[in-house]
Design an enzyme around this catalytic site. Structure first.
Site, PDB file in Angstrom:
ATOM      1  N   HIS A  90       0.725  -1.016   0.123  1.00  5.56           N
ATOM      2  CA  HIS A  90       0.025  -0.004   0.122  1.00  5.56           C
ATOM      3  C   HIS A  90       0.897   1.291   0.040  1.00  5.56           C
ATOM      4  O   HIS A  90       1.859   1.174   0.971  1.00  5.56           O
ATOM      5  CB  HIS A  90      -0.790  -0.156   1.151  1.00  5.56           C
ATOM      6  CG  HIS A  90      -1.486   1.282   1.234  1.00  5.56           C
ATOM      7  ND1 HIS A  90      -2.272   1.898   0.403  1.00  5.56           N
ATOM      8  CD2 HIS A  90      -1.839   1.980   2.580  1.00  5.56           C
ATOM      9  CE1 HIS A  90      -3.092   3.232   0.888  1.00  5.56           C
ATOM     10  NE2 HIS A  90      -2.826   3.124   2.131  1.00  5.56           N
ATOM     11  N   HIS A  92       0.766   5.939  -0.856  1.00  7.19           N
ATOM     12  CA  HIS A  92      -0.088   6.968  -1.569  1.00  7.19           C
ATOM     13  C   HIS A  92       0.874   7.656  -2.409  1.00  7.19           C
ATOM     14  O   HIS A  92       1.003   9.074  -2.232  1.00  7.19           O
ATOM     15  CB  HIS A  92      -0.219   7.981  -0.208  1.00  7.19           C
ATOM     16  CG  HIS A  92      -1.125   7.411   0.910  1.00  7.19           C
ATOM     17  ND1 HIS A  92      -1.139   7.831   2.166  1.00  7.19           N
ATOM     18  CD2 HIS A  92      -1.742   6.046   1.027  1.00  7.19           C
ATOM     19  CE1 HIS A  92      -2.044   7.153   2.926  1.00  7.19           C
ATOM     20  NE2 HIS A  92      -2.278   6.064   2.125  1.00  7.19           N
ATOM     21  N   ASP A 115       1.972  -4.623 -20.862  1.00  2.00           N
ATOM     22  CA  ASP A 115       2.764  -5.725 -20.260  1.00  2.00           C
ATOM     23  C   ASP A 115       2.309  -6.151 -18.651  1.00  2.00           C
ATOM     24  O   ASP A 115       2.201  -7.379 -18.239  1.00  2.00           O
ATOM     25  CB  ASP A 115       4.304  -5.176 -20.388  1.00  2.00           C
ATOM     26  CG  ASP A 115       4.717  -5.369 -21.793  1.00  2.00           C
ATOM     27  OD1 ASP A 115       4.222  -5.949 -22.528  1.00  2.00           O
ATOM     28  OD2 ASP A 115       5.870  -4.578 -21.858  1.00  2.00           O
ATOM     29  N   HIS A 155      -8.067   7.707  -1.988  1.00  2.00           N
ATOM     30  CA  HIS A 155      -6.904   7.117  -0.701  1.00  2.00           C
ATOM     31  C   HIS A 155      -5.670   6.836  -1.437  1.00  2.00           C
ATOM     32  O   HIS A 155      -4.613   7.836  -1.179  1.00  2.00           O
ATOM     33  CB  HIS A 155      -7.525   5.842  -0.399  1.00  2.00           C
ATOM     34  CG  HIS A 155      -6.860   5.299   0.734  1.00  2.00           C
ATOM     35  ND1 HIS A 155      -7.369   4.226   1.421  1.00  2.00           N
ATOM     36  CD2 HIS A 155      -5.561   5.682   1.446  1.00  2.00           C
ATOM     37  CE1 HIS A 155      -6.301   3.497   2.419  1.00  2.00           C
ATOM     38  NE2 HIS A 155      -5.323   4.730   2.281  1.00  2.00           N
ATOM     39  N   TYR A 209       8.886 -13.163 -21.774  1.00  4.86           N
ATOM     40  CA  TYR A 209       9.796 -12.068 -21.351  1.00  4.86           C
ATOM     41  C   TYR A 209      10.762 -12.742 -20.313  1.00  4.86           C
ATOM     42  O   TYR A 209      10.149 -13.358 -19.338  1.00  4.86           O
ATOM     43  CB  TYR A 209       9.388 -10.859 -21.112  1.00  4.86           C
ATOM     44  CG  TYR A 209      10.222  -9.903 -20.726  1.00  4.86           C
ATOM     45  CD1 TYR A 209      10.912  -9.049 -21.511  1.00  4.86           C
ATOM     46  CD2 TYR A 209      10.201  -9.437 -19.222  1.00  4.86           C
ATOM     47  CE1 TYR A 209      11.828  -7.791 -20.899  1.00  4.86           C
ATOM     48  CE2 TYR A 209      11.221  -8.705 -18.435  1.00  4.86           C
ATOM     49  CZ  TYR A 209      12.043  -7.802 -19.557  1.00  4.86           C
ATOM     50  OH  TYR A 209      12.469  -7.018 -18.973  1.00  4.86           O
TER      51      TYR A 209
END
Length: 215
Positions: A90, A92, A115, A155, A209
């Site tokens: 997580h 910001h 991709d 958020h 790849y």
């Protein structure tokens, strides 16, 4: 896993994805209904593997001397409901969070997006921190979606991966393409990539790849 998760927090700082203590990485412990996550409010330059805390899949503290991250309930909900996920991040980060504040998905206008994300980066619902509401929004948005990243409205960013490193990579790539598409929009309207080409690019990147183990 404590060391892996601790070390990966340095990648959030190195890639300018976090400010102060606002961001976290977690990693599922293989073979156990447990995960490791950053403690709440501890600065990144003070983090050590010993600071990391272990929680069960209900978000309860199992091992550690510190209170777990305030986002623990969201991480726990993801692990409970997406058994294939081994890492959650997580942040910001600035540009991606700006898109989230506008409730706007990032359109797939770059081959790098095709991709890594297999299409647009979606927006999840607004949810308040404190319980597993954010986790519910993450799961509802990403279940069955190619993207390992979701922009939670008003958020920030949540990303998932097969392990914590993959989730961190998705967070880095999310911010990178959010910035590039924002810049492109200052010059005009970016051109979308046809879906058939997105599908081909995604398949190649995911299955061809890089270095592959010999069969």
């Amino acid at each position: 896993m404590r060391k892996i998760v601790c070390d990966l927090h340095a990648e959030l700082v190195r890639n300018n994805l976090v400010a102060w203590t606002a961001g976290n990485v977690s990693g599922r412990i293989p073979g156990a209904d447990l995960f490791v996550i950053k403690p709440s409010g501890v600065s990144y330059d003070e983090l050590t593997p010993e600071h990391m805390v272990v929680c069960d899949l209900d978000g309860n503290l199992v091992e550690g001397e510190h209170a777990p991250s305030s986002d623990t309930a969201a991480h726990a909900y993801v692990y409970r409901n997406l058994p294939e996920v081994g890492g959650v991040v997580h942040t910001h980060s600035t540009y991606a969070s700006a898109w989230a504040s506008r409730d706007e998905p990032i359109p797939c206008v770059l081959t790098a997006m095709a991709d890594e994300f297999g299409g647009e980066i979606p927006v999840g619902p607004f949810a308040l921190i404190g319980d597993d509401s954010i986790g519910q929004g993450v799961v509802e948005t990403l279940k069955g979606h190619r993207s390992p990243a979701v922009l939670m409205r008003n958020h920030g960013v949540f990303t998932i991966g097969k392990d914590p490193r993959a989730a961190v990579k998705a967070a880095v790539m999310c911010e990178d393409v959010a910035r590039t598409v924002h810049v492109a929009r200052q010059l005009g309207e970016p051109l979308p990539i046809p879906q058939a080409d997105i599908d081909r690019l995604y398949d190649r990147y995911q299955n061809v790849y890089g270095q592959r183990s010999p069969r």
